[in-house]
Structure formats: structure tokens, C-alpha cells
Design a protein around this motif. Structure first.
Motif, PDB file in Angstrom:
ATOM      1  N   UNK A  22       0.842  -1.205   0.000  1.00  0.00           N
ATOM      2  CA  UNK A  22       0.000   0.000   0.000  1.00  0.00           C
ATOM      3  C   UNK A  22       0.871   1.247   0.000  1.00  0.00           C
ATOM      4  N   UNK A  23       0.552   2.183  -0.893  1.00  0.00           N
ATOM      5  CA  UNK A  23       1.242   3.465  -0.957  1.00  0.00           C
ATOM      6  C   UNK A  23       0.213   4.565  -0.724  1.00  0.00           C
ATOM      7  N   UNK A  24       0.169   5.135   0.486  1.00  0.00           N
ATOM      8  CA  UNK A  24      -0.784   6.213   0.758  1.00  0.00           C
ATOM      9  C   UNK A  24      -0.257   7.547   0.228  1.00  0.00           C
ATOM     10  N   UNK A  25      -1.076   8.276  -0.523  1.00  0.00           N
ATOM     11  CA  UNK A  25      -0.670   9.581  -1.035  1.00  0.00           C
ATOM     12  C   UNK A  25      -1.860  10.536  -0.977  1.00  0.00           C
ATOM     13  N   UNK A  31       7.935  11.817  -8.875  1.00  0.00           N
ATOM     14  CA  UNK A  31       8.779  10.634  -9.029  1.00  0.00           C
ATOM     15  C   UNK A  31       9.027   9.928  -7.691  1.00  0.00           C
ATOM     16  N   UNK A  32       9.033  10.678  -6.603  1.00  0.00           N
ATOM     17  CA  UNK A  32       9.192  10.055  -5.301  1.00  0.00           C
ATOM     18  C   UNK A  32       8.072   9.075  -4.995  1.00  0.00           C
ATOM     19  N   UNK A  33       6.842   9.474  -5.259  1.00  0.00           N
ATOM     20  CA  UNK A  33       5.711   8.564  -5.066  1.00  0.00           C
ATOM     21  C   UNK A  33       5.859   7.322  -5.949  1.00  0.00           C
ATOM     22  N   UNK A  34       6.244   7.547  -7.198  1.00  0.00           N
ATOM     23  CA  UNK A  34       6.332   6.428  -8.137  1.00  0.00           C
ATOM     24  C   UNK A  34       7.437   5.459  -7.748  1.00  0.00           C
ATOM     25  N   UNK A  35       8.491   5.962  -7.105  1.00  0.00           N
ATOM     26  CA  UNK A  35       9.550   5.061  -6.640  1.00  0.00           C
ATOM     27  C   UNK A  35       9.017   4.138  -5.541  1.00  0.00           C
ATOM     28  N   UNK A  36       8.103   4.645  -4.712  1.00  0.00           N
ATOM     29  CA  UNK A  36       7.471   3.802  -3.696  1.00  0.00           C
ATOM     30  C   UNK A  36       6.602   2.736  -4.352  1.00  0.00           C
ATOM     31  N   UNK A  37       5.873   3.134  -5.371  1.00  0.00           N
ATOM     32  CA  UNK A  37       5.019   2.191  -6.094  1.00  0.00           C
ATOM     33  C   UNK A  37       5.865   1.067  -6.700  1.00  0.00           C
ATOM     34  N   UNK A  38       6.991   1.429  -7.288  1.00  0.00           N
ATOM     35  CA  UNK A  38       7.840   0.414  -7.925  1.00  0.00           C
ATOM     36  C   UNK A  38       8.409  -0.566  -6.914  1.00  0.00           C
ATOM     37  N   UNK A  39       8.812  -0.058  -5.750  1.00  0.00           N
ATOM     38  CA  UNK A  39       9.315  -0.973  -4.722  1.00  0.00           C
ATOM     39  C   UNK A  39       8.193  -1.897  -4.249  1.00  0.00           C
ATOM     40  N   UNK A  40       7.025  -1.325  -4.030  1.00  0.00           N
ATOM     41  CA  UNK A  40       5.893  -2.145  -3.593  1.00  0.00           C
ATOM     42  C   UNK A  40       5.569  -3.219  -4.622  1.00  0.00           C
ATOM     43  N   UNK A  41       5.657  -2.888  -5.888  1.00  0.00           N
ATOM     44  CA  UNK A  41       5.360  -3.856  -6.955  1.00  0.00           C
ATOM     45  C   UNK A  41       6.377  -5.000  -6.951  1.00  0.00           C
ATOM     46  N   UNK A  42       7.636  -4.677  -6.615  1.00  0.00           N
ATOM     47  CA  UNK A  42       8.681  -5.701  -6.559  1.00  0.00           C
ATOM     48  C   UNK A  42       8.488  -6.662  -5.393  1.00  0.00           C
ATOM     49  N   UNK A  43       7.900  -6.181  -4.303  1.00  0.00           N
ATOM     50  CA  UNK A  43       7.891  -6.942  -3.062  1.00  0.00           C
ATOM     51  C   UNK A  43       6.550  -7.567  -2.702  1.00  0.00           C
ATOM     52  N   UNK A  44       5.495  -7.254  -3.440  1.00  0.00           N
ATOM     53  CA  UNK A  44       4.170  -7.780  -3.106  1.00  0.00           C
ATOM     54  C   UNK A  44       3.454  -8.258  -4.371  1.00  0.00           C
ATOM     55  N   UNK A 142       6.576   4.481   2.593  1.00  0.00           N
ATOM     56  CA  UNK A 142       6.669   5.910   2.879  1.00  0.00           C
ATOM     57  C   UNK A 142       8.051   6.417   2.485  1.00  0.00           C
ATOM     58  N   UNK A 143       8.142   7.720   2.215  1.00  0.00           N
ATOM     59  CA  UNK A 143       9.408   8.346   1.892  1.00  0.00           C
ATOM     60  C   UNK A 143      10.035   8.992   3.116  1.00  0.00           C
ATOM     61  N   UNK A 144      11.359   8.948   3.199  1.00  0.00           N
ATOM     62  CA  UNK A 144      12.096   9.500   4.320  1.00  0.00           C
ATOM     63  C   UNK A 144      11.990  11.017   4.403  1.00  0.00           C
ATOM     64  N   UNK A 145      11.551  11.691   3.331  1.00  0.00           N
ATOM     65  CA  UNK A 145      11.425  13.141   3.375  1.00  0.00           C
ATOM     66  C   UNK A 145      10.552  13.582   4.543  1.00  0.00           C
ATOM     67  N   UNK A 146       9.513  12.822   4.817  1.00  0.00           N
ATOM     68  CA  UNK A 146       8.657  13.084   5.977  1.00  0.00           C
ATOM     69  C   UNK A 146       9.111  12.180   7.119  1.00  0.00           C
ATOM     70  N   UNK A 147      10.328  12.418   7.604  1.00  0.00           N
ATOM     71  CA  UNK A 147      10.961  11.515   8.562  1.00  0.00           C
ATOM     72  C   UNK A 147      10.167  11.393   9.856  1.00  0.00           C
ATOM     73  N   UNK A 148       9.680  12.515  10.371  1.00  0.00           N
ATOM     74  CA  UNK A 148       8.942  12.442  11.634  1.00  0.00           C
ATOM     75  C   UNK A 148       7.621  11.714  11.444  1.00  0.00           C
ATOM     76  N   UNK A 149       6.985  11.925  10.314  1.00  0.00           N
ATOM     77  CA  UNK A 149       5.754  11.191  10.028  1.00  0.00           C
ATOM     78  C   UNK A 149       6.020   9.695  10.010  1.00  0.00           C
ATOM     79  N   UNK A 150       7.122   9.279   9.410  1.00  0.00           N
ATOM     80  CA  UNK A 150       7.471   7.863   9.382  1.00  0.00           C
ATOM     81  C   UNK A 150       7.625   7.321  10.800  1.00  0.00           C
ATOM     82  N   UNK A 169      11.668   4.481   2.414  1.00  0.00           N
ATOM     83  CA  UNK A 169      12.686   4.585   1.362  1.00  0.00           C
ATOM     84  C   UNK A 169      13.343   5.959   1.407  1.00  0.00           C
ATOM     85  N   UNK A 170      14.586   6.064   0.932  1.00  0.00           N
ATOM     86  CA  UNK A 170      15.301   7.345   0.950  1.00  0.00           C
ATOM     87  C   UNK A 170      14.548   8.438   0.203  1.00  0.00           C
TER      88      UNK A 170
END
Length: 276
Positions: A22-25, A31-44, A142-150, A169-170
Motif C-alpha cells: 500500500x502506498x498512501x498519497x 517521481x518520489x511517489x512512483x519510486x514507492x510504487x515500484x518498490x511495492x510492486x517488486x515486493x508484493x 513511505x518516503x524518508x522526506x517526511x521523517x517524523x511522520x514515518x 525509502x530514501x
């Protein structure tokens, strides 16, 4: 790709899927969101993406109204990425009349962004609790840009025994170092030209740490100077924290995280960087 707009539709579609990433947006994807989608696609087995501008995590009506939206473009991007399902509920569907429950996280949520944006993390935790309950993903990205949210998400998932693995992810950055954010689209041309100084300030702090500096006050002062010299003086905070507690420690130690928040025109920008 299935489009779901109601909780019932999403639950029915979920029953057809296997192991879900799941990628919540909030949409206006980059491109940052899409990088999360690609990782999720690889792992699930299947990827579910939410496109939902969550009203209860905004501090002002203006900020909510001005948040960028591009639903049709986002759906087209996700279709090309092989997403199994996009969930786009209406606010009235998610928060019907009489809705009165929220997830109020303490500890890490009380620092930095907590007092700067009252109610923000309760809004984030509440909407994610609903998403996790409805979608029942095995992993959420989730992306590390929102570190506290993570860190907040990790905390409430652990505290409430929610069976989902949180994958961080970074930070995805533009070529000039600016951290990817949907709000970047609201910067004027001149502001966009100045915005990479946030990354430059963080890099200054890391360079000093690599040279042996460990005094927090010295490091924070050096990062703040980079911002001020570039004309960014509306600074909310420039700090270095323990990433487990988000509290500052006088001596910078292994694993320390530098964070800053700056108002640039009408846009509040945040960024962070591990110093080791």
C-alpha cells in the motif's frame, strides 16, 4: 486497474488480491511517489495506492484549498506503473456526519512538527488507521522526506499491534537536491531557484560531522547560516535529533538526524538528512 471510491468497493476489491503493498498519497504524484510504487510492486503481489487529500491533517482551510490536485493525471501515471487498485474516497465517505474518533499519538509526535502543526499527526494517524483497516496491506511504503511522520506511523502501528510492515525509502530529490514534494509546484520560479539551499544547508551539517564536529549548537548554527546567507530568514526550526525520540541531544551521536523547516513564500518546506 480498478478504481474504488467507497469503502465497500475497496473491501470487495481487496478480497480478490493477494499480498498487498500500500502506498498512501494525497495525489499530485511525483517521481518520489512512483519510486514507492515500484518498490511495492517488486515486493508484493498487488499494489494499492490511495489518492486522498485528507482534510483532518490540515491546519488551515486555505492550505487545504490550495493543495495541488491532478486526479486524472495521477490515475494515468499509476495505470502505467501497473498498480492493481486506486482508492479515491470522498471526504464525506471517510468522515461521515458524527465522526468523532481519532488516533492521538504521543512521544515522537509531540516534537518539532507537533507544535508547529497542531493536530497534524493525529489527522495522519487517524486516516492511516482507517486505510490499514480497510485495505489490510502486508506492507505500507513511505518516503524518508517526511521523517517524523514515518516515526509516528511506526509508533502507532507498534503500539496498536497493527499487522503491517512499514517500509521507509530514501528521499527522492530533484537534480539540484530539492526534496520531492507535491507542494513544490506552488513555488514561484524565483522561489524554486532558491529552494535547493535547504539541501545545501543539510549537506553543510553532514560535511562538518564527517570532519569530526560533534557539538550540536555549532552544527545547527552552520546550517542556519547557509539558509540566512541565501535570504531564507523565515525559519521554523533547524535542529539535530535522535531519530528514535526526535529530541535534541547536546552531543551529536551515530544515527543523528538533521531536520529543518522553512517558509518560502506561500510554501512551507521541510527536509532532513542522516548525518552519518
Amino acid at each position: 486497474m480498478k478504481l474504488c471510491t467507497t469503502v465497500q468497493e475497496m473491501r470487495q476489491e481487496r478480497a480478490q488480491l493477494g499480498r498487498v503493498g500500500f502506498v498512501p498519497t494525497m495525489g499530485f504524484l511525483h517521481e518520489g511517489h512512483l519510486s514507492l510504487v515500484r518498490r511495492a510492486r517488486e515486493e508484493t503481489d498487488a499494489v494499492v495506492v490511495s489518492l486522498f487529500v485528507n482534510p483532518i491533517q490540515f491546519g488551515s482551510a486555505d492550505d487545504l484549498a490550495n493543495y495541488p490536485r491532478a486526479l486524472e493525471r495521477d490515475i494515468a501515471l499509476l495505470r502505467r506503473e501497473g498498480v492493481a487498485c486506486v482508492f479515491t474516497p470522498e471526504a464525506a465517505e471517510f468522515y461521515p456526519e458524527g465522526f468523532a474518533t481519532q488516533v492521538d499519538v504521543g512521544g515522537v509526535a509531540l516534537e518539532l512538527e507537533g507544535p508547529s502543526r497542531p493536530g497534524h499527526f493525529a489527522g495522519v494517524a487517524t486516516v492511516l488507521a482507517k486505510f490499514f483497516n480497510i485495505i489490510q496491506p502486508q506492507r505500507a511504503y513511505f518516503g524518508q522526506k517526511d521523517a517524523q511522520q514515518c516515526a509516528v506511523v511506526q509508533r502507532f502501528v507498534r503500539d496498536l499491534n497493527i499487522p503491517v510492515d512499514i517500509v521507509t525509502l530514501p528521499t527522492w530529490r530533484e537534480a539540484d537536491g530539492l526534496a520531492g514534494s507535491s507542494r513544490n509546484s506552488r513555488l514561484t520560479e524565483a522561489e524554486r531557484h532558491r529552494a535547493p539551499v535547504l539541501h545545501q544547508a543539510l549537506c553543510r551539517g553532514r560535511t562538518l560531522v564527517q570532519a569530526g564536529e560533534r557539538r550540536r549548537a555549532v552544527l545547527e548554527g552552520a546550517m542556519r547560516d547557509v539558509l540566512v546567507q541565501a535570504g531564507l530568514v523565515d525559519i521554523d526550526y533547524v535542529t539535530i535529533v535522535n531519530p528514535d525520540t526526535f529530541q535534541a541531544e547536546e552531543e551529536v551521536r551515530e544515527g543523528a538526524l538533521a531536520l529543518l523547516a522553512v517558509q518560502l513564500g506561500a510554501v512551507r518546506l521541510i527536509d532532513n538528512m542522516p548525518l552519518f
